[in-house]
Motif scaffolding. Sequence first.
Motif, mmCIF file in Angstrom:
data_model
loop_
_atom_site.group_PDB
_atom_site.id
_atom_site.type_symbol
_atom_site.label_atom_id
_atom_site.label_comp_id
_atom_site.label_asym_id
_atom_site.label_seq_id
_atom_site.Cartn_x
_atom_site.Cartn_y
_atom_site.Cartn_z
ATOM 1 N N SER A 75 -27.002 3.388 13.094
ATOM 2 C CA SER A 75 -26.991 4.035 14.429
ATOM 3 C C SER A 75 -25.998 3.742 15.380
ATOM 4 O O SER A 75 -25.452 4.512 16.387
ATOM 5 N N ALA A 76 -25.555 2.269 15.321
ATOM 6 C CA ALA A 76 -24.654 1.832 16.173
ATOM 7 C C ALA A 76 -23.234 2.657 15.903
ATOM 8 O O ALA A 76 -22.237 3.003 16.693
ATOM 9 N N ARG A 98 -23.387 6.197 16.942
ATOM 10 C CA ARG A 98 -22.866 6.381 18.338
ATOM 11 C C ARG A 98 -21.448 6.103 18.443
ATOM 12 O O ARG A 98 -21.020 6.505 19.719
ATOM 13 N N GLU A 99 -20.907 5.250 18.172
ATOM 14 C CA GLU A 99 -19.445 4.865 17.930
ATOM 15 C C GLU A 99 -18.504 5.990 17.999
ATOM 16 O O GLU A 99 -17.914 6.614 18.581
ATOM 17 N N PRO A 149 -30.346 -0.231 12.227
ATOM 18 C CA PRO A 149 -29.593 -0.355 13.567
ATOM 19 C C PRO A 149 -28.056 -0.438 13.451
ATOM 20 O O PRO A 149 -27.494 0.183 14.395
ATOM 21 N N ASN A 165 -21.027 -8.264 12.303
ATOM 22 C CA ASN A 165 -22.187 -7.404 12.291
ATOM 23 C C ASN A 165 -22.249 -6.630 10.810
ATOM 24 O O ASN A 165 -23.227 -5.821 10.749
#
Length: 285
Positions: free
Chosen positions: A15-16, A19-20, A12, A141
């Motif tokens: 993937s974030a 995407r950024e 996750p 994070n």
Amino acid sequence: MSNNLPYQIVEPIISAALREDFGRSGDITTISCVPSDVNAKWVMRSREDGVIAGVDIAAITLKLVDANAVFDAVKHNGDSVKKGEIIANISGNARSLLMAERVMLNFVGRLSGIATLTSKYVELVKHTNAKITDTRKTTPNLRAFEKFAVKMGGGVNHRFGLDDAILIKDNHVAACGGVENALLAAKSNVGHLVPIEIEVDSIAQLKAALPHYPDVIMLDNFSNEMLCDAVKITRDFAGKRITLEASGGVNINTVKAIAETGVDVISVGALTHSAPNFDVGLDSE
């Protein structure tokens, strides 16, 4: 000790990050300039000496961009590298490699920087019994990644979050009305499997804590002379039953002398909040 983080934890976050980087339209430079049928072979290369971490994360990053791309690791998490050494051989569709490049390098650079800095601290105290540990001063994070990198550098992990263990800090002590009140309250409210640590900032507070046998006592901003006194007082009182942790004022120039006072653990926030990026790059063959 596993040399990879579980896929369910890292996917996750990776993937974030992708995407950024892809934004609203994807890699418009690569799509515009590079034909879709071009293949490429690259090497990930170290540009300085250090300790590598994040190799598995880079591999997953590439696979999330293109499942057919090949990431062949030459070095693995926790390995030492010299400037110019190959970390991995990477091949596949050129568009895919270009789209994954920056996120892969960001992860490996950040985590290898932490592992390399940690290894320097560990080397300085290796003649003692002291362990180097991190703190919760991590990038939001990315705590699991950054604490993993500390382990790859030879350090150990402090608690991962507020639910790991009880850590009574100075403001907790003030709010509770003193060291003894805080420890009595903590012991009455948690089960036998929950460790308890308390921070003290004076020898008087240390002596107040000892009769309650916390699992760990954090000696905050003690001078080296005070640390030596604290070690003797604690050992005379409780033997090895209580772990002593030195915290505050720790840097690459002070850690050796702190370790030589006899403390068990030295916590170093700089491992994660001040580690320089490790220089690593992708070169075409």
